[in-house]
Design a protein around this motif. Structure first.
Motif, PDB file in Angstrom:
ATOM      1  N   GLU A  32     -23.533  -9.085  -0.724  1.00  0.00           N
ATOM      2  CA  GLU A  32     -22.537  -9.182   0.599  1.00  0.00           C
ATOM      3  C   GLU A  32     -22.240 -10.473   0.888  1.00  0.00           C
ATOM      4  N   VAL A  64     -17.643  -6.608   6.161  1.00  0.00           N
ATOM      5  CA  VAL A  64     -18.825  -7.139   5.365  1.00  0.00           C
ATOM      6  C   VAL A  64     -19.577  -8.162   6.518  1.00  0.00           C
ATOM      7  N   ASP A  67     -21.600  -5.974   8.621  1.00  0.00           N
ATOM      8  CA  ASP A  67     -22.961  -5.425   7.974  1.00  0.00           C
ATOM      9  C   ASP A  67     -23.878  -6.343   7.810  1.00  0.00           C
TER      10      ASP A  67
END
Length: 69
Positions: A32, A64, A67
């Motif tokens: 990521e 992302v 996350d």
């Protein structure tokens, strides 16, 4: 990994991913972090490719980022 065997752009992307991980207080670099670095690369290939397939680069970046948070 022998960094000297990577292209200049690859080295820059990995360095940016490491900087992103460090800025977020993460102790290791994950996929990521690399994806964010590639999405944020000025004149990068990844945002253009994502755009060409019709995906929303900004939405992917936001997802992302969320996350990683």
């Amino acid at each position: 990994m022998d960094m000297n065997r990577l292209t200049q752009k690859s080295q820059e992307a990995l360095a940016a991913a490491q900087a992103k991980a460090t800025a977020l207080g993460h102790t290791e670099v994950d996929g990521e972090h690399l994806l964010i670095a590639l999405l944020e690369a000025p004149d990068g290939l990844v945002p253009r490719l994502i755009g060409q397939v019709g995906a929303d680069t900004a939405a992917l970046h936001a997802a992302v980022e969320a996350d990683l948070a």
